[in-house]
Design a protein around this motif. Structure first.
Motif, PDB file in Angstrom:
ATOM      1  N   LEU A 356       3.560  -6.056 -16.705  1.00  0.00           N
ATOM      2  CA  LEU A 356       3.323  -7.175 -17.619  1.00  0.00           C
ATOM      3  C   LEU A 356       2.756  -8.389 -16.897  1.00  0.00           C
ATOM      4  O   LEU A 356       2.237  -9.304 -17.536  1.00  0.00           O
ATOM      5  N   ASP A 357       2.871  -8.410 -15.579  1.00  0.00           N
ATOM      6  CA  ASP A 357       2.262  -9.458 -14.757  1.00  0.00           C
ATOM      7  C   ASP A 357       1.669  -8.804 -13.503  1.00  0.00           C
ATOM      8  O   ASP A 357       2.030  -7.679 -13.149  1.00  0.00           O
ATOM      9  N   ARG A 358       0.792  -9.529 -12.856  1.00  0.00           N
ATOM     10  CA  ARG A 358       0.131  -8.987 -11.670  1.00  0.00           C
ATOM     11  C   ARG A 358       1.153  -8.742 -10.561  1.00  0.00           C
ATOM     12  O   ARG A 358       2.007  -9.605 -10.285  1.00  0.00           O
ATOM     13  N   LEU A 359       1.084  -7.578  -9.925  1.00  0.00           N
ATOM     14  CA  LEU A 359       1.970  -7.255  -8.820  1.00  0.00           C
ATOM     15  C   LEU A 359       1.365  -7.732  -7.505  1.00  0.00           C
ATOM     16  O   LEU A 359       0.138  -7.777  -7.341  1.00  0.00           O
ATOM     17  N   THR A 360       2.230  -8.095  -6.559  1.00  0.00           N
ATOM     18  CA  THR A 360       1.755  -8.427  -5.221  1.00  0.00           C
ATOM     19  C   THR A 360       1.373  -7.148  -4.490  1.00  0.00           C
ATOM     20  O   THR A 360       1.683  -6.025  -4.932  1.00  0.00           O
ATOM     21  N   ALA A 361       0.716  -7.294  -3.348  1.00  0.00           N
ATOM     22  CA  ALA A 361       0.333  -6.127  -2.546  1.00  0.00           C
ATOM     23  C   ALA A 361       1.581  -5.343  -2.127  1.00  0.00           C
ATOM     24  O   ALA A 361       1.577  -4.103  -2.136  1.00  0.00           O
ATOM     25  N   ARG A 362       2.643  -6.060  -1.765  1.00  0.00           N
ATOM     26  CA  ARG A 362       3.886  -5.379  -1.380  1.00  0.00           C
ATOM     27  C   ARG A 362       4.458  -4.613  -2.557  1.00  0.00           C
ATOM     28  O   ARG A 362       4.894  -3.456  -2.411  1.00  0.00           O
ATOM     29  N   GLN A 363       4.448  -5.207  -3.730  1.00  0.00           N
ATOM     30  CA  GLN A 363       4.991  -4.537  -4.907  1.00  0.00           C
ATOM     31  C   GLN A 363       4.148  -3.328  -5.316  1.00  0.00           C
ATOM     32  O   GLN A 363       4.691  -2.311  -5.746  1.00  0.00           O
ATOM     33  N   GLU A 364       2.837  -3.436  -5.163  1.00  0.00           N
ATOM     34  CA  GLU A 364       1.973  -2.294  -5.466  1.00  0.00           C
ATOM     35  C   GLU A 364       2.284  -1.123  -4.537  1.00  0.00           C
ATOM     36  O   GLU A 364       2.315   0.040  -4.968  1.00  0.00           O
ATOM     37  N   LYS A 365       2.534  -1.422  -3.274  1.00  0.00           N
ATOM     38  CA  LYS A 365       2.879  -0.367  -2.317  1.00  0.00           C
ATOM     39  C   LYS A 365       4.219   0.271  -2.687  1.00  0.00           C
ATOM     40  O   LYS A 365       4.376   1.496  -2.646  1.00  0.00           O
ATOM     41  N   GLU A 366       5.188  -0.558  -3.063  1.00  0.00           N
ATOM     42  CA  GLU A 366       6.492  -0.031  -3.475  1.00  0.00           C
ATOM     43  C   GLU A 366       6.360   0.812  -4.743  1.00  0.00           C
ATOM     44  O   GLU A 366       7.019   1.849  -4.880  1.00  0.00           O
ATOM     45  N   LEU A 367       5.514   0.376  -5.656  1.00  0.00           N
ATOM     46  CA  LEU A 367       5.308   1.135  -6.888  1.00  0.00           C
ATOM     47  C   LEU A 367       4.751   2.516  -6.583  1.00  0.00           C
ATOM     48  O   LEU A 367       5.199   3.522  -7.155  1.00  0.00           O
ATOM     49  N   ALA A 368       3.786   2.585  -5.686  1.00  0.00           N
ATOM     50  CA  ALA A 368       3.231   3.883  -5.314  1.00  0.00           C
ATOM     51  C   ALA A 368       4.313   4.791  -4.745  1.00  0.00           C
ATOM     52  O   ALA A 368       4.362   5.993  -5.043  1.00  0.00           O
ATOM     53  N   GLY A 369       5.216   4.218  -3.942  1.00  0.00           N
ATOM     54  CA  GLY A 369       6.309   5.002  -3.400  1.00  0.00           C
ATOM     55  C   GLY A 369       7.270   5.472  -4.472  1.00  0.00           C
ATOM     56  O   GLY A 369       7.795   6.594  -4.417  1.00  0.00           O
TER      57      GLY A 369
END
Length: 395
Positions: A356-369
């Motif tokens: 619902l909001d833009r993810l940070t680079a760290r959060q995008e990496k965690e999401l992929a995991g």
């Protein structure tokens, strides 16, 4: 005595720790014991959608897959699938079933939704529950087979097809199928093809009458304590909503527990609430991290207040008429921040996540995991797609 002041951030961080969402469980014990520990910490894993229960448990247990959950349920029998709060079908630790049965059987029942000519009398209901337990002892029966056994043990009245259900009429006795689960005389067995089966649940140390194991005050001291350990601070209204109990009864129960020293009052973001007595240690920092939680995950359903868990846009996007659980959710730093959906094809699954909001680079990496972990739990290779989830609730 000064009342402890608990913030949402502190409560959220502690709940995630105790739910194994901050750090997954694992190591030192057998897979079946780890799975049972995780399900106990959740206060039950919703299992009407079996794959959702497998993901709920799997993302909380390091290295576990759906095969481990199934083995704990059907082979090791450290889990039981039965009827739980609000008419749901959760997985519960087998060792905790006597406590659950005693508590659920003691919650005041609301009025019957059926007209008088359809209802069972209290005496008939007790006869049916006892007959179910006798019929299922050491056996796995479909609902049709169980109907024959119940009618044979009670009388033709139990088989009268008078109960409206799904554009059909069910036998009268099925009004109390869930009560047999609450009483500890029935649980689900493995499917026979596409048909569900029922059996009598296993008990450590042999058969017991779980509904009469101890007095009600002692039962609820332990039962409320387990709930507050997982989801406190909470109000009696929060507990009543989670349990499907009358709010007035829950308020009286908490007053009795407070008078007996079993629960302790705290200030939770300016609202009077309760924790188990002495359980006032909370983390200093907020929850951190990205998690994917499936349909009707226990954390999403039970953690309150709901407007804090579903802030801003999440309240409209991730709830269905105010009801939690109808959408799998993206959890970011302890609050709902999006929805997701997975579509499986053979050994591959596509996981579409709508933040619902833009993810940070760290959060995008965690999401992929997290997407990779969901695939591991489901024994599939997962592909992440970030975009709009176009399916509706509970799709």
């Amino acid at each position: 005595m000064t009342t402890a002041r608990i913030t949402w951030d502190a409560a959220s961080a502690r709940r995630m720790e105790r739910q194994f969402l901050a750090r997954p469980a694992g190591g030192g014990t057998s897979a079946a014991e780890v799975v049972a520990e995780v399900v106990g910490a959740m206060a039950g894993a919703h299992a009407q959608v079996p794959s959702a229960a497998e993901v709920s448990v799997g993302v909380r247990a390091s290295g576990m897959t759906r095969a481990d959950v199934r083995a704990a349920l059907w082979e090791e029998r450290s889990l039981v699938k039965t009827y739980g709060p609000r008419g749901t079908v959760p997985l519960l630790p087998a060792r905790e079933l006597p406590l659950w049965s005693a508590a659920l059987s003691a919650v005041p029942a609301g009025p019957s939704p059926f007209p008088p000519e359809v209802r069972l009398t209290d005496e008939q209901a007790d006869q049916v529950v006892a007959a179910i337990g006798d019929a299922l002892d050491g056996r796995f029966l479909t609902v049709d087979e169980l109907t024959e056994e119940v009618v044979a043990r009670t009388g033709p009245w139990a088989g009268d097809r008078v109960m409206p259900a799904f554009q059909d009429l069910w036998p009268r006795w099925r009004q109390v199928l869930h009560r047999a689960g609450w009483a500890g005389t029935l649980c689900f067995g493995p499917n026979r093809g596409r048909r569900a089966t029922y059996t009598r649940p296993p008990y450590a140390g042999g058969r017991t009458d779980a509904g009469r194991r101890t007095d009600a005050a002692e039962v609820f001291r332990h039962f409320v304590g387990r709930y507050l350990h997982a989801y406190g601070p909470a109000t009696p209204q929060h507990f009543a909503r989670w349990l499907g109990a009358p709010p007035g009864w829950a308020a009286d129960l908490f007053r009795e527990l407070a008078a007996g020293g079993a629960v302790e009052a705290v200030d939770f973001e300016g609202t009077p609430a309760w924790v188990a007595a002495g359980d006032t240690e909370f983390p200093e920092g907020p929850a951190r991290g990205v998690r994917l939680l499936p349909y009707f995950d226990a954390y999403v359903v039970a953690a309150q207040p709901r407007e804090r868990l579903f802030p801003g846009k999440a309240y409209q996007r991730a709830l269905a008429g105010g009801q939690a659980g109808n959408h799998p959710v993206l959890l970011v730093d302890g609050v709902v921040a999006g929805v997701w959906h997975q579509r499986r094809r053979g050994r591959r699954t596509t996981v579409t996540v709508e933040p619902l909001d833009r993810l940070t680079a760290r959060q995008e990496k965690e999401l992929a995991g997290q997407v990779e972990r969901v695939g591991e739990v489901l024994e599939a290779t997962a592909e992440l797609v970030v975009g709009e989830v176009t399916v509706g609730p509970h799709a």
